[in-house]
Write a protein that holds these residues in place. Sequence first.
Motif, PDB file in Angstrom:
ATOM      1  N   THR A   1     -21.599 -30.124  27.611  1.00  0.00           N
ATOM      2  CA  THR A   1     -23.045 -30.256  27.387  1.00  0.00           C
ATOM      3  C   THR A   1     -23.333 -31.393  26.422  1.00  0.00           C
ATOM      4  N   LEU A   2     -22.492 -31.537  25.412  1.00  0.00           N
ATOM      5  CA  LEU A   2     -22.645 -32.635  24.453  1.00  0.00           C
ATOM      6  C   LEU A   2     -22.488 -33.984  25.145  1.00  0.00           C
ATOM      7  N   VAL A   3     -21.473 -34.109  26.007  1.00  0.00           N
ATOM      8  CA  VAL A   3     -21.239 -35.370  26.718  1.00  0.00           C
ATOM      9  C   VAL A   3     -22.446 -35.734  27.576  1.00  0.00           C
ATOM     10  N   ALA A   4     -22.957 -34.768  28.341  1.00  0.00           N
ATOM     11  CA  ALA A   4     -24.104 -35.025  29.221  1.00  0.00           C
ATOM     12  C   ALA A   4     -25.334 -35.457  28.426  1.00  0.00           C
ATOM     13  N   ASN A   5     -25.565 -34.804  27.306  1.00  0.00           N
ATOM     14  CA  ASN A   5     -26.750 -35.117  26.503  1.00  0.00           C
ATOM     15  C   ASN A   5     -26.598 -36.418  25.715  1.00  0.00           C
ATOM     16  N   LEU A   6     -25.403 -36.686  25.210  1.00  0.00           N
ATOM     17  CA  LEU A   6     -25.177 -37.956  24.522  1.00  0.00           C
ATOM     18  C   LEU A   6     -25.347 -39.127  25.491  1.00  0.00           C
ATOM     19  N   GLY A   7     -24.780 -38.967  26.685  1.00  0.00           N
ATOM     20  CA  GLY A   7     -24.904 -40.008  27.696  1.00  0.00           C
ATOM     21  C   GLY A   7     -26.355 -40.260  28.052  1.00  0.00           C
ATOM     22  N   ALA A   8     -27.117 -39.173  28.249  1.00  0.00           N
ATOM     23  CA  ALA A   8     -28.531 -39.292  28.605  1.00  0.00           C
ATOM     24  C   ALA A   8     -29.329 -39.926  27.476  1.00  0.00           C
ATOM     25  N   ALA A   9     -29.048 -39.534  26.228  1.00  0.00           N
ATOM     26  CA  ALA A   9     -29.768 -40.083  25.083  1.00  0.00           C
ATOM     27  C   ALA A   9     -29.472 -41.568  24.904  1.00  0.00           C
ATOM     28  N   LEU A  10     -28.209 -41.947  25.037  1.00  0.00           N
ATOM     29  CA  LEU A  10     -27.837 -43.354  24.881  1.00  0.00           C
ATOM     30  C   LEU A  10     -28.489 -44.221  25.957  1.00  0.00           C
ATOM     31  N   ALA A  11     -28.565 -43.690  27.191  1.00  0.00           N
ATOM     32  CA  ALA A  11     -29.134 -44.464  28.298  1.00  0.00           C
ATOM     33  C   ALA A  11     -30.657 -44.496  28.243  1.00  0.00           C
ATOM     34  N   ALA A  12     -31.273 -43.325  28.102  1.00  0.00           N
ATOM     35  CA  ALA A  12     -32.738 -43.238  28.189  1.00  0.00           C
ATOM     36  C   ALA A  12     -33.434 -43.654  26.893  1.00  0.00           C
ATOM     37  N   GLU A  13     -32.860 -43.262  25.771  1.00  0.00           N
ATOM     38  CA  GLU A  13     -33.518 -43.487  24.474  1.00  0.00           C
ATOM     39  C   GLU A  13     -33.186 -44.875  23.903  1.00  0.00           C
ATOM     40  N   TYR A  14     -31.919 -45.302  24.091  1.00  0.00           N
ATOM     41  CA  TYR A  14     -31.463 -46.536  23.452  1.00  0.00           C
ATOM     42  C   TYR A  14     -31.068 -47.636  24.449  1.00  0.00           C
ATOM     43  N   LYS A  15     -31.316 -47.381  25.743  1.00  0.00           N
ATOM     44  CA  LYS A  15     -31.119 -48.383  26.803  1.00  0.00           C
ATOM     45  C   LYS A  15     -29.698 -48.948  26.841  1.00  0.00           C
ATOM     46  N   MET A  16     -28.736 -48.088  26.535  1.00  0.00           N
ATOM     47  CA  MET A  16     -27.339 -48.503  26.606  1.00  0.00           C
ATOM     48  C   MET A  16     -26.818 -48.294  28.026  1.00  0.00           C
ATOM     49  N   ASN A  17     -25.877 -49.150  28.406  1.00  0.00           N
ATOM     50  CA  ASN A  17     -25.179 -48.972  29.683  1.00  0.00           C
ATOM     51  C   ASN A  17     -24.008 -48.036  29.410  1.00  0.00           C
ATOM     52  N   VAL A  18     -24.155 -46.785  29.795  1.00  0.00           N
ATOM     53  CA  VAL A  18     -23.164 -45.758  29.435  1.00  0.00           C
ATOM     54  C   VAL A  18     -22.650 -45.041  30.681  1.00  0.00           C
ATOM     55  N   THR A  19     -21.352 -44.781  30.681  1.00  0.00           N
ATOM     56  CA  THR A  19     -20.703 -44.075  31.788  1.00  0.00           C
ATOM     57  C   THR A  19     -20.000 -42.847  31.232  1.00  0.00           C
ATOM     58  N   ILE A  20     -20.267 -41.683  31.810  1.00  0.00           N
ATOM     59  CA  ILE A  20     -19.592 -40.458  31.375  1.00  0.00           C
ATOM     60  C   ILE A  20     -18.595 -40.047  32.459  1.00  0.00           C
TER      61      ILE A  20
ATOM     62  N   ALA B   1     -30.884 -31.568  28.005  1.00  0.00           N
ATOM     63  CA  ALA B   1     -31.920 -31.040  27.114  1.00  0.00           C
ATOM     64  C   ALA B   1     -32.708 -32.158  26.442  1.00  0.00           C
ATOM     65  N   VAL B   2     -32.037 -33.294  26.154  1.00  0.00           N
ATOM     66  CA  VAL B   2     -32.728 -34.396  25.471  1.00  0.00           C
ATOM     67  C   VAL B   2     -33.838 -34.992  26.334  1.00  0.00           C
ATOM     68  N   ILE B   3     -33.767 -34.758  27.638  1.00  0.00           N
ATOM     69  CA  ILE B   3     -34.793 -35.246  28.555  1.00  0.00           C
ATOM     70  C   ILE B   3     -35.813 -34.154  28.853  1.00  0.00           C
ATOM     71  N   LEU B   4     -35.317 -32.943  29.093  1.00  0.00           N
ATOM     72  CA  LEU B   4     -36.189 -31.841  29.497  1.00  0.00           C
ATOM     73  C   LEU B   4     -36.966 -31.268  28.315  1.00  0.00           C
ATOM     74  N   TYR B   5     -36.298 -31.162  27.161  1.00  0.00           N
ATOM     75  CA  TYR B   5     -36.937 -30.634  25.949  1.00  0.00           C
ATOM     76  C   TYR B   5     -36.688 -31.613  24.796  1.00  0.00           C
ATOM     77  N   PRO B   6     -37.297 -32.797  24.846  1.00  0.00           N
ATOM     78  CA  PRO B   6     -36.959 -33.858  23.888  1.00  0.00           C
ATOM     79  C   PRO B   6     -37.283 -33.547  22.429  1.00  0.00           C
ATOM     80  N   ASN B   7     -38.192 -32.608  22.192  1.00  0.00           N
ATOM     81  CA  ASN B   7     -38.578 -32.293  20.817  1.00  0.00           C
ATOM     82  C   ASN B   7     -37.942 -31.011  20.280  1.00  0.00           C
ATOM     83  N   SER B   8     -37.030 -30.433  21.046  1.00  0.00           N
ATOM     84  CA  SER B   8     -36.373 -29.217  20.580  1.00  0.00           C
ATOM     85  C   SER B   8     -35.401 -29.563  19.449  1.00  0.00           C
ATOM     86  N   PRO B   9     -35.052 -28.590  18.595  1.00  0.00           N
ATOM     87  CA  PRO B   9     -34.163 -28.879  17.454  1.00  0.00           C
ATOM     88  C   PRO B   9     -32.825 -29.495  17.851  1.00  0.00           C
TER      89      PRO B   9
END
Length: 254
Positions: free
Chosen positions: A18-37, A213-221
Amino acid sequence: MTRVIGIVSGKGGVGKTTLVANLGAALAAEYKMNVTIVDCNISTSHLGLSLGMYYSPVTINKVLAGEAKIDDSIYEHFTGMKIIPASLSLKDLYGVDVFGLKNAIRDLHGKTDIILLDAAPGLGREALSAIRASDELLFVTTPFIPAVMDIVKMRRIVDEMNVKINGIVLNMVKKERYELSKDDVEKLTEIPVISVIPDDKNVPRSLSAKAPAVILYPNSPASRELKSLAAMLIGEYYEHKNPLTKFLDKIKFW
């Protein structure tokens, strides 16, 4: 320069995938990094499943069996990250050389900014192959003695393999008295805890929805802490602003 970061744990069930999926999504969507998981847990793969991928024609299994090129095993996710899944089929375990992982991902160097390896838990062949293929490591654990002590064992192996340890992610923390504190974990492992992710009901909700979760619930803790961790990994600063604050900032700007 492409960075290869292995996400490892001593035990299963600590939230590593779950951490890998969310880190990858955050790096790509939030910080526009080219990331491969990459799902490196060949025998019990979960990364693709957690993102709604039930069938993939070409997987890391076929790459490691010499039946496909790694470029053919890459799938685009709607968040912008790329995914290399492992097969869900038992027959695809035959002929797989797990220690060929390092050579396989070498072909991705220069084509992506960051590669996140979702390692198998423990110190079996699959886990060791992911550690060997990594330039840096993040340990994931829950705040309990068995999971933390496994990291102590793993560190001895990692030190011998000369792989850089970035730190520990303390996951699913409820802040109960019976849990180990951040200081306790650092004293036991002699590794800095760089992120404490709270136990958050929105994370299992997002798993059920097959979306990070970082995409679906971006403001969750948990999402806020995950985005902060993603920022830390690339030397950025994350500042959370709730929707009302963002709206007021827009009004001030105009």
